[in-house]
Design an enzyme around this catalytic site. Structure first.
Site, PDB file in Angstrom:
ATOM      1  N   GLY A  33       0.803  -1.233   0.000  1.00  0.00           N
ATOM      2  CA  GLY A  33       0.000   0.000   0.000  1.00  0.00           C
ATOM      3  C   GLY A  33       0.826   1.269   0.000  1.00  0.00           C
ATOM      4  CB  SER A  36      -2.163   7.506  -1.155  1.00  0.00           C
ATOM      5  OG  SER A  36      -2.982   6.644  -0.424  1.00  0.00           O
ATOM      6  N   GLY A  37      -0.554   8.219   1.220  1.00  0.00           N
ATOM      7  CA  GLY A  37      -0.561   8.291   2.679  1.00  0.00           C
ATOM      8  C   GLY A  37       0.662   7.727   3.378  1.00  0.00           C
ATOM      9  N   GLY A  39       1.905   4.682   3.640  1.00  0.00           N
ATOM     10  CA  GLY A  39       2.761   3.762   2.884  1.00  0.00           C
ATOM     11  C   GLY A  39       3.669   4.510   1.922  1.00  0.00           C
ATOM     12  CE1 TYR A 187      -8.618   1.462   9.618  1.00  0.00           C
ATOM     13  CE2 TYR A 187      -8.704   2.530  11.761  1.00  0.00           C
ATOM     14  CZ  TYR A 187      -8.058   2.298  10.564  1.00  0.00           C
ATOM     15  OH  TYR A 187      -6.851   2.914  10.320  1.00  0.00           O
TER      16      TYR A 187
END
Ligand SMILES: NC(=O)c1ccc[n+]([C@@H]2O[C@H](COP(=O)([O-])OP(=O)(O)OC[C@H]3O[C@@H](n4cnc5c(N)ncnc54)[C@H](OP(=O)(O)O)[C@@H]3O)[C@@H](O)[C@H]2O)c1
Length: 308
Positions: A33, A36-37, A39, A187
């Protein structure tokens, strides 16, 4: 003022974080991953530290763009494998390809994750956050364990979340068949399952030269949750963002846990970015951890070459 144990994570989030100058030249670092973000920031920091990046993404086009960007900017090897973590067969295929290509793996970062406001299922039939966050990373870690042992000293990081403190995991209903679905709890539940099994990994492999730690990467501005419709996107972009940190801090924290020599041999711990803390009590009950491990193994069994 000292907050009660269960709330100390709030104070920890405000403390100055650690960083390291240690280099990772040529170390094979597998990370999921990175489009984006958190990762992306971790991949960038690893590349800056000289690591040989092995990225696993589901979107080939986005993955290739990051691959070209990091290889050019930092002059390191960056390889890309494609797998949708909603499909355990794709995780198995990517693990096989990676396992064959890199006999020695030094770092594995289980980062890919998703948050859904409404219940969604993977094609394998699992509740999606449980499937993507927990089962896929559990399977990937198991399938790459021999390569990590050959790369020892090696480190596995599970990108978890302080959201595990919401609760939400039920050993009787991990896939939310019986309970009314609440996105934040699902989550949190997936992150709890990840903490349980991360600690069992640490225990089972304590003499293997491979360490397993769990990290909350910080509450940071990323694309998480942006799949939940227009209103969520507005809320996230214009309201939530003011309460969140720069995601570069997650990249720095992950790099510290992957590279700093002071963490050699440190295993089975939970870190709020770089600060060690106790996760919620219900995510560290040893009998429950063993039961979650067993249940998770049953779910991924068809995709395991051999049972560890
Ligand atoms: N942001 C925070 O404040 C925060 C706090 C605590 C924990 N975390 C954790 O940090 C990790 C990264 O999240 P983020 O905040 O950086 O969110 P993000 O910006 O949405 O990044 C998520 C990454 O996971 C990938 N991904 C999602 N579903 C996937 C699937 N089915 N197969 C393969 N890859 C998939 C995404 O790929 P695509 O680009 O293809 O969607 C993307 O690369 C997650 O585990 C999250 O739970 C984040």
């Amino acid at each position: 003022m000292k907050l009660p144990e269960e709330l100390q994570y709030i104070q920890n989030s405000l403390k100055p974080q650690k960083s390291t100058d240690a280099r990772m030249d040529g170390k094979v670092c597998v990370i999921s991953g990175t489009t984006s973000g958190v990762g992306y920031q971790a991949a960038k920091r690893l590349a800056q530290g000289g690591a040989h990046l092995v990225m696993i993404n589901r979107n080939k086009e986005k993955g290739q763009k990051i691959q070209a960007e990091l290889a050019e900017k930092f002059g390191v090897e960056v390889d890309l494998f494609i797998a949708d973590f909603q499909k355990l067969a794709e995780v198995q295929r990517a693990a096989r390809e990676i396992g064959d290509k890199y006999p020695r793996i030094h770092v594995l970062i289980n980062n890919a994750g998703v948050f859904n406001k409404r219940r969604r299922r993977t094609p394998d039939g699992h509740e999606m956050t449980f499937g993507v966050i927990h089962l896929a990373s559990f399977l990937l870690s198991k399938l790459l364990i021999d390569n990590l042992k050959h790369g020892a000293p090696a480190r596995v990081l599970f990108i978890s979340s302080e959201a595990h403190r919401f609760g939400g995991f039920s050993i009787k209903d991990p896939n939310w068949h019986k309970r009314p679905y609440v996105g934040l709890l699902a989550y949190g539940g997936a992150k709890i399952a990840q903490i349980h099994t991360g600690r069992v990994f640490a225990e089972r492999f304590k003499d293997s030269g491979v360490t397993f730690n769990i990290i909350h990467p910080g509450a940071v501005r990323t694309n998480i949750g942006m799949n939940n419709g227009f209103l969520y996107r507005i809320y996230s972009r214009y309201i939530l963002r003011w309460f969140l940190k720069d995601p570069a801090s997650s990249g720095e924290a992950i790099y510290y846990l992957a590279a700093d020599p002071s963490l050699e041999g440190v295993t089975g711990r939970f870190f709020n970015q770089t600060i060690e803390e106790n996760p919620a009590w219900y995510s560290v009950k040893p009998e429950l951890s063993e039961a979650v491990w067993q249940q998770s193994e049953d779910f991924i069994h068809p995709y395991l070459e051999e049972t560890l």
